[in-house]
Write an enzyme that holds these catalytic residues in place. Sequence first.
Site, PDB file in Angstrom:
ATOM      1  N   HIS A  42       0.641  -1.177   0.039  1.00 13.91           N
ATOM      2  CA  HIS A  42       0.125  -0.072   0.040  1.00 13.91           C
ATOM      3  C   HIS A  42       0.892   1.342  -0.039  1.00 13.91           C
ATOM      4  O   HIS A  42       0.681   1.993  -0.967  1.00 13.91           O
ATOM      5  CB  HIS A  42      -0.850   0.132   1.007  1.00 13.91           C
ATOM      6  CG  HIS A  42      -1.609   1.265   1.484  1.00 13.91           C
ATOM      7  ND1 HIS A  42      -2.510   1.803   0.583  1.00 13.91           N
ATOM      8  CD2 HIS A  42      -1.603   2.088   2.594  1.00 13.91           C
ATOM      9  CE1 HIS A  42      -3.072   2.969   1.026  1.00 13.91           C
ATOM     10  NE2 HIS A  42      -2.412   3.275   2.229  1.00 13.91           N
ATOM     11  N   GLU A  70       0.801   6.130  12.312  1.00 15.79           N
ATOM     12  CA  GLU A  70      -0.431   5.739  12.661  1.00 15.79           C
ATOM     13  C   GLU A  70      -0.610   4.202  13.374  1.00 15.79           C
ATOM     14  O   GLU A  70      -1.124   3.903  13.941  1.00 15.79           O
ATOM     15  CB  GLU A  70      -1.735   5.995  11.742  1.00 15.79           C
ATOM     16  CG  GLU A  70      -2.889   5.635  12.025  1.00 15.79           C
ATOM     17  CD  GLU A  70      -3.529   6.554  13.003  1.00 15.79           C
ATOM     18  OE1 GLU A  70      -3.118   7.489  13.412  1.00 15.79           O
ATOM     19  OE2 GLU A  70      -4.886   6.409  13.326  1.00 15.79           O
ATOM     20  N   ASP A  71       0.230   3.307  12.495  1.00 13.29           N
ATOM     21  CA  ASP A  71       0.036   1.825  12.467  1.00 13.29           C
ATOM     22  C   ASP A  71       1.164   1.256  13.107  1.00 13.29           C
ATOM     23  O   ASP A  71       1.071  -0.106  13.483  1.00 13.29           O
ATOM     24  CB  ASP A  71      -0.381   1.441  11.115  1.00 13.29           C
ATOM     25  CG  ASP A  71      -1.717   1.792  10.510  1.00 13.29           C
ATOM     26  OD1 ASP A  71      -2.608   2.224  11.450  1.00 13.29           O
ATOM     27  OD2 ASP A  71      -2.045   1.823   9.479  1.00 13.29           O
ATOM     28  N   ASP A 133      -3.261   8.218  -1.079  1.00 14.01           N
ATOM     29  CA  ASP A 133      -3.602   7.416  -0.303  1.00 14.01           C
ATOM     30  C   ASP A 133      -4.921   6.926  -0.536  1.00 14.01           C
ATOM     31  O   ASP A 133      -5.319   5.859  -0.596  1.00 14.01           O
ATOM     32  CB  ASP A 133      -3.467   7.933   1.207  1.00 14.01           C
ATOM     33  CG  ASP A 133      -3.955   6.751   2.040  1.00 14.01           C
ATOM     34  OD1 ASP A 133      -3.574   5.708   1.961  1.00 14.01           O
ATOM     35  OD2 ASP A 133      -4.413   7.144   3.225  1.00 14.01           O
ATOM     36  N   ASP A 253     -23.477  14.158 -25.980  1.00 13.24           N
ATOM     37  CA  ASP A 253     -21.888  13.765 -26.654  1.00 13.24           C
ATOM     38  C   ASP A 253     -21.257  13.076 -25.598  1.00 13.24           C
ATOM     39  O   ASP A 253     -21.070  13.202 -24.240  1.00 13.24           O
ATOM     40  CB  ASP A 253     -21.161  15.149 -26.798  1.00 13.24           C
ATOM     41  CG  ASP A 253     -21.128  16.063 -25.703  1.00 13.24           C
ATOM     42  OD1 ASP A 253     -22.209  15.931 -24.892  1.00 13.24           O
ATOM     43  OD2 ASP A 253     -20.516  17.113 -25.422  1.00 13.24           O
TER      44      ASP A 253
END
Length: 714
Positions: A42, A70-71, A133, A253
């Site tokens: 990712h 964060e993780d 992201d 169109d």
Amino acid sequence: MMVAIRRYAPYVDIEKVDEAYHYAEAKHADQKRKDGSPYIIHPLAVAEIVAEIGLDTDAVLGALLHDCIEDTDSSFDDIARRFGKTVAELVEGVTKLTRVQYSTTEEQQMENLRKMFMAMSKDIRVILIKIADRLHNTRTLQYQTPAKQISKSMETMEIYAPLAHRLGMQKIKWELEDESLKYLEPKAYQEIMDYLDAHQAQANEFMRGVQSKITTRLSGVGIHGKIYGRIKHVYSIYRKMKSQNKTIDELYDLYAFRIIVDTIPDCYNVLGHIHDLFSLVPGRFKDYISTPKPNMYQSLHTTVIGTDGIPFEVQIRTWEMHQTAEYGVAAHWKYKQGINKTGEEKDFEWIRRLLESQQDTDAEEYVHSLKVDMFDDEVFVFTPKGKVISLPQGSTPIDFAYAIHSAVGNSMVGAKIAGRIVKFDEPLKNGDIVEILTSKTAKGPSRDWLKICKSNQARNKIKQWFKKECREDNIVHGKASFEAELRHMNLNPNILNDEELLPNLLKKVCFDTLDDMYAAIGYGGITAQKCVGRIRDELLHAGKPPKDPKATGLNLGKAPTRNESGVIVGGDIGSCMVKFSRCCTPVPGDDIIGFITKGYGVSIHRKDCPNAKGASDPAQADRWVHVTWANTESEPFSTTLEIDSTARQGVFLDVATILASMKVRVTEISARDLPDDRCLTLATFDVKNLEELNTIRQKIRGLSGVTDVRRGRN
Ligand code: MN
């Protein structure tokens, strides 16, 4: 994947990128994506998108590391030490945005959320990484639960696609919209896809035909250009079907062609050839080169009809415009690379320059929308329930409370930010969650709050409260500051007791009564300075003739009329207000003359009054009017006599006795000693006419010790 980064952004420091990749890979080692693949896929994909839109090394590093804080267990300091403070700040910025919760779909709220995003991203690269992201997460939504697919797609549609649009990143915007539509309106999405699939061959043939026709013409005239044909993106087809209430085959169109050339003159040249080759659909030509769109987009647009009757749109632009159209603000990094590697773009000078060159009002709005992160004029905070409130920069909990509701502000007794009690003047920061503590027994706002709050909304609501809740107080406060201001200007507050002047003054300040004015000053509706300023001239010139006769506001041209005051105003002035001047207190029988005042009718003077000397001044001749006494009984007139006497006890008493015997109403009688054993007595009383006055005057003149009796003149 690394190869892709290198291909898109050959200028990046690949060693650093490699180091960041390995760092992130190790940190995310025990995490898996929903599809079972290693997590590092990712951030790597996000870095690739960031490289594709042309951002610099720091941004690519930031993208690789964007989920670390964060993780994983890595910290801001750790990242700053290894990759530099800028990279750490980018990662931290993305992390903050990740933590923002969405709890509404209300349009105004969405706009605030978008603005908050901009405001929170001190560095515009933060928002670009965040958009990248989201783009990758959108591409891999199929591995999420249906509920998550829908909520994420809504966010994308409401927040990220508009942001991408605002930043001019058309390519990413389209992809975000199409992917989201897939989950939000699966049936419609499928219908359109099926139609496009079924007509694929036909469409390709049509596009090839148009393409070769244009190519042949351009090479024939020696213009170097590249022609792309495409079917419009799914979401834009969907939106057209919705707004025009049509099925896809009724749609006007579906095709768009893009011709990219080297120079701006080429653009206009090509346009001419297109209009020559195909028939033009009137009213569809747009010149976004001379007038760029607010998001910096530039192109020539025209719609024409091919030989087989199918209309299509043609966009003509230069390569540079094309970059901007695809990648928006980010495109400018691409151009900057290699030219200027010092990274001196921190103040977004280039955006400002670019926007300054755009003169339309939309552009101004765009400047304003970007302003939030470049010029810091707004702050965005949350209620405990997740509603976003937008306030002027520097706002305090007081502003917040009044933004919620005036009742909340008026009963506020305390405030918390993120659960911590704060002072009332604590400046709010972007993303703060603010809670207001209220009490039914709160005393209401204090006057100091007016100085603390930053928003007009709060200020007005506080003023309103003072206006309503404490008129008495306000009158006292207001009177005090008004009189202080008068003294400051060297004016005597007693002047307000002049009943002749007062209506005029009140008219100047636009209040019905003095108390109303004091109250307004008290609650802050108007300043004392302003009020005094408005009547200053009146006060200074009180009694002096004003200069402009046209401003008298009198009814001219009517026949002479008797006035209730007992005076006939002659000449060509009709019924009008009359007042008796205080300087010479005329009574019936006196020779009198009238002066046309500014706004208060005619003021009557005795002819021998010093203030009537102006009557012989030619410049003012037209303001003096002939007046005579009416021959009728009327209200008594107040007048004053000045009595000179030797200092003898009893003159005062004798004068009073005479006045009493004449049965006149005495309003004032006073005496004071003068040098050389002399005494001055002043008596003010009402008389019917000059005759009566002269009788009284004679009697007083006859008193022993009295040397002179004069008509009073101030
Ligand atoms: Mn992510």
